[in-house]
Scaffold this active site. Sequence first.
Site: not given
Length: 413
Positions: A122, A143, A155, A193
Site C-alpha cells: 500500500s 493494490h 489500483e 492514499n
Amino acid sequence: MTTISTGSAIVIGLGTMGAGIAEVFAREGWRVYGIDRDQAALDRGHQILASSTDRAVAKGKLSPSDRDALLARISVHTDLDDASEVDLVVEAAVEDVQTKRDIFADLGARFGAEVILATNTSSLSVTEIASAAAHPERVVGLHFFNPAPVQQLVEIVTTVHTADTVSEQIGSIVDQLGKVAIQCGDRAGFVVNRLLVGYLNRAIRLLQDGFASRDEIDQVMVTSAGYPMGPFELCDLVGLDVVLAVVEQIWSETRDRIDAPAPLLRQLVAAGRLGRKSGLGFGTATEPDPSAQVNRARRRETRVDELPGALVLPYLNEALRMVESGYASCDDIDTGMQLGCRMPGPFDLIAEIGVVPVLTAQQMIFAETAEPAHRPCHLLEQLAAADDPAAALAALRRPRRDSPARPTSGKVV
Ligand SMILES: NC(=O)c1ccc[n+]([C@@H]2O[C@H](COP(=O)([O-])OP(=O)(O)OC[C@H]3O[C@@H](n4cnc5c(N)ncnc54)[C@H](O)[C@@H]3O)[C@@H](O)[C@H]2O)c1
C-alpha cells in the site's frame, strides 16, 4: 496481447489481505495456491477464508455449495515448490521492503517471463520491489482495498519497468474479477492514499495549530462537506500508525513541508494511541481533545468558518497536479476517491464549485501560508484562463479509454 481468463494464481502471505485476495480469485473460478511462512499462519489464513465465506453465505451472497467449491479451489502451502503452471503471483506479505524484495528475487528466478508478478503493497515503492526480480517488466502493483472480497476498487500501479502488455493483461484480469481498476504510476501512496492521507495529515495540523477543535473539524466535514465521517474518526478507524506510515512515505518522496507528518500524529502514535485497535486515538466527543492536552495554553479562538475550504482545496490542487503530470486521469482519480474512501471525486467537486472560485480560494491559501506546495497548479490556472472554464474542465475529464460505470459510493477503509 494474450488475455488470461480463468487461470491459476499464487497468493503469498495469507493474512488479512492475502486471504481476501485468494477468495476473490477463487470466487471467479481461479485455482489458487496460498503460501505463508508456517502452519500457524496458514491456519490463520484458512480461518479468515472460512469466516469471510461463511459471512457471504449468511448474507445470501454465496450459496453453501458455491462456498464449498470456492474453498476447494484454494490449497495452502508453506513451500512454493508445490505450485506450478501459474499465470499470476500476487504478493501480500508484510509491508517491509526487504521482505518483498527477497520474495520477488525468488519469484523472478522461479517463474518464466510470461508469469505476471504483482505486489499488494500500500505504500512501498513498486519500482524498488520490481527491481529485485529478473524481468521486472512483468511486475506491477495490484493494490486491493480491505476487505478485498467486498471492496470494488483495485489500483494498478505501473513502473518505469512495466511492459504495456502486462498492464493491459492485469487490467483485463481485474475486470474479469468484477473489480474496478484505476491506473497510475509509482508514487508514494498511489492515488487514493496520497489524496486521502494528505487530507488527514492536514486536518491533524489544523487541529494541533488551534484552527478548530477535533469535534468542530469532524462535524463540519460531515455536515458541510458531505463526507461520510470526519477526518479524526477516520484516522481512528484506519489506525494512526498506518496513517503515519503512509504520510512518512509521501514526505520522504516529496519533501514538501506541507507533507511532513504533523507532530501531533507522531505524538499520539508514540503514546500508543493508534485508534480503535488500541482503544484510543483521537477519541470521540466523550474523550478529551488531544490538541487541548498538548496545547494547554492555547487561546480558544477558532476559524471554523474557513473549514472545509482549508482542507478540501489543497486536495483539489493535488488531484489537478496528478492530472497535469500525466500520473493519473481525472476519471480514475474520481473513481478511486469515491470507491476507495467514499470521498467526493475531486473533479466532480471542481465542476460543482467552479474552476475560477477554486483558483481564487487556492490563491488565498497560497498567499496566507506562503507554502510553495500550495501554489495553484498551472493546469488550474490554464482552465481558469479559458474562455469557458467549465467547458475546458469537461474536456479535460473526458475519459481517454473505456471505463466501467462508476458507482457513487464505496466503503471506508
Ligand atoms: N490491511 C490493509 O488494510 C491493507 C490494505 C491494502 C494493502 N495492504 C498491504 O497488504 C500487505 C499485507 O497486509 P496485511 O494487512 O494482510 O498483513 P498481515 O500481517 O495480516 O498478513 C501478512 C502475512 O504475510 C505473511 N508473511 C510474512 N512474510 C512472509 C514471507 N516471506 N513469505 C510468505 N508469507 C509471509 C505473514 O505470516 C502474514 O500471514 C501489506 O503489503 C500491506 O501494506 C494492507
